[in-house]
Design an enzyme around this catalytic site. Sequence first.
Site, PDB file in Angstrom:
ATOM      1  N   ASP A  94     -12.340  -3.339  21.675  1.00 19.29           N
ATOM      2  CA  ASP A  94     -12.704  -4.744  21.456  1.00 19.29           C
ATOM      3  C   ASP A  94     -12.042  -5.563  22.555  1.00 19.29           C
ATOM      4  O   ASP A  94     -11.010  -6.201  22.365  1.00 19.29           O
ATOM      5  CB  ASP A  94     -12.249  -5.199  20.071  1.00 19.29           C
ATOM      6  CG  ASP A  94     -12.830  -6.551  19.703  1.00 19.29           C
ATOM      7  OD1 ASP A  94     -13.621  -7.094  20.498  1.00 19.29           O
ATOM      8  OD2 ASP A  94     -12.492  -7.077  18.629  1.00 19.29           O
ATOM      9  N   ALA A  95     -12.667  -5.505  23.740  1.00 19.79           N
ATOM     10  CA  ALA A  95     -12.071  -6.081  24.946  1.00 19.79           C
ATOM     11  C   ALA A  95     -12.753  -7.357  25.404  1.00 19.79           C
ATOM     12  O   ALA A  95     -12.190  -8.130  26.164  1.00 19.79           O
ATOM     13  CB  ALA A  95     -12.108  -5.045  26.077  1.00 19.79           C
ATOM     14  N   LYS A  96     -13.989  -7.553  24.953  1.00 19.49           N
ATOM     15  CA  LYS A  96     -14.766  -8.758  25.284  1.00 19.49           C
ATOM     16  C   LYS A  96     -14.750  -9.046  26.784  1.00 19.49           C
ATOM     17  O   LYS A  96     -14.540 -10.170  27.226  1.00 19.49           O
ATOM     18  CB  LYS A  96     -14.262  -9.963  24.483  1.00 19.49           C
ATOM     19  CG  LYS A  96     -14.359  -9.754  22.971  1.00 19.49           C
ATOM     20  CD  LYS A  96     -13.832 -10.953  22.205  1.00 19.49           C
ATOM     21  CE  LYS A  96     -13.938 -10.717  20.702  1.00 19.49           C
ATOM     22  NZ  LYS A  96     -12.957  -9.714  20.215  1.00 19.49           N
ATOM     23  N   ARG A  97     -15.012  -8.028  27.576  1.00 26.26           N
ATOM     24  CA  ARG A  97     -15.053  -8.176  29.023  1.00 26.26           C
ATOM     25  C   ARG A  97     -16.403  -8.724  29.444  1.00 26.26           C
ATOM     26  O   ARG A  97     -17.315  -8.889  28.644  1.00 26.26           O
ATOM     27  CB  ARG A  97     -14.767  -6.827  29.702  1.00 26.26           C
ATOM     28  CG  ARG A  97     -13.382  -6.239  29.418  1.00 26.26           C
ATOM     29  CD  ARG A  97     -12.272  -7.193  29.826  1.00 26.26           C
ATOM     30  NE  ARG A  97     -10.984  -6.520  29.965  1.00 26.26           N
ATOM     31  CZ  ARG A  97      -9.974  -6.611  29.104  1.00 26.26           C
ATOM     32  NH1 ARG A  97     -10.108  -7.336  28.019  1.00 26.26           N
ATOM     33  NH2 ARG A  97      -8.829  -5.984  29.318  1.00 26.26           N
TER      34      ARG A  97
END
Length: 273
Positions: A94-97
């Site tokens: 869950d890095a939302k890059r």
Amino acid sequence: MKIEELVSQIKQKKSFLCVGLDTDLDKIPKHLLDEEDPIFSFNKAIIDATHDLCVAYKPNIAFYEAHGLEGWKALERTMEYLNAEYPDIFTIADAKRGDIGNTSTRYAKAFFETLNFDSITIAPYMGKDSVEPFLEFENKHTILLALTSNQGAFDFQTKIVGDNELYKEVLEVSKTYNNSENLMYVIGATKASYLEEVRQIVPESFLLVPGVGAQGGSLQEVCKYGMTKNVGLLVNSSRGILYASQGHDFAKMARNQAKNMQEQMQKELAKLN
């Protein structure tokens, strides 16, 4: 991991539960703070207690990055443990890059190759060339933030662009990307009424659904509007499972909460038959 393998896990465990590993040192039981690596010690205990009740784990990368090198080491240890001991579990960074192409390629290598995650969450608003580098990896999945569960989602995601809400444009356009079969989407459980329209655009794609439990989303509503013949859902719970107890029984209490969700999911899955 292939989608077929994920679906097989869901059917075998009668669960589509994703446990979010949002490990917060301010919230974990105090006795763990004496451990050499308290984040990993907590994660390991949670994983060992819940692995047969869930099909996915989702470390929220910010909770690891906040502790610098030590946090990153804890994330590495967590992933090494998951991949060695429970290789059938689907893992989500869950890095939302989301950045320009060559930067996205490096993010993809970091999470798909170095850390060996099965998937990663991506912010889509820099467009096609910021997403497609993630889609190039075989048997890896890119989870686009389409309609999130936070209050601020209404600031932009539901605004009308042309004839459509913006989140619908994200869904429609993403289907034109190279290797779009590797896409999944985040749709917040607190927006369950939107799922019917989401399914008109992406009828078979897997949806990662946060917001059930602590944020007030209804599992039954999510399943009513979002479930497909292959289930097509990963419903995430973080705080409600992780912090069910602050005592030495934290892993047991986490299991109890996960078991409760699994039993509810089993009832919903039975409706497919």
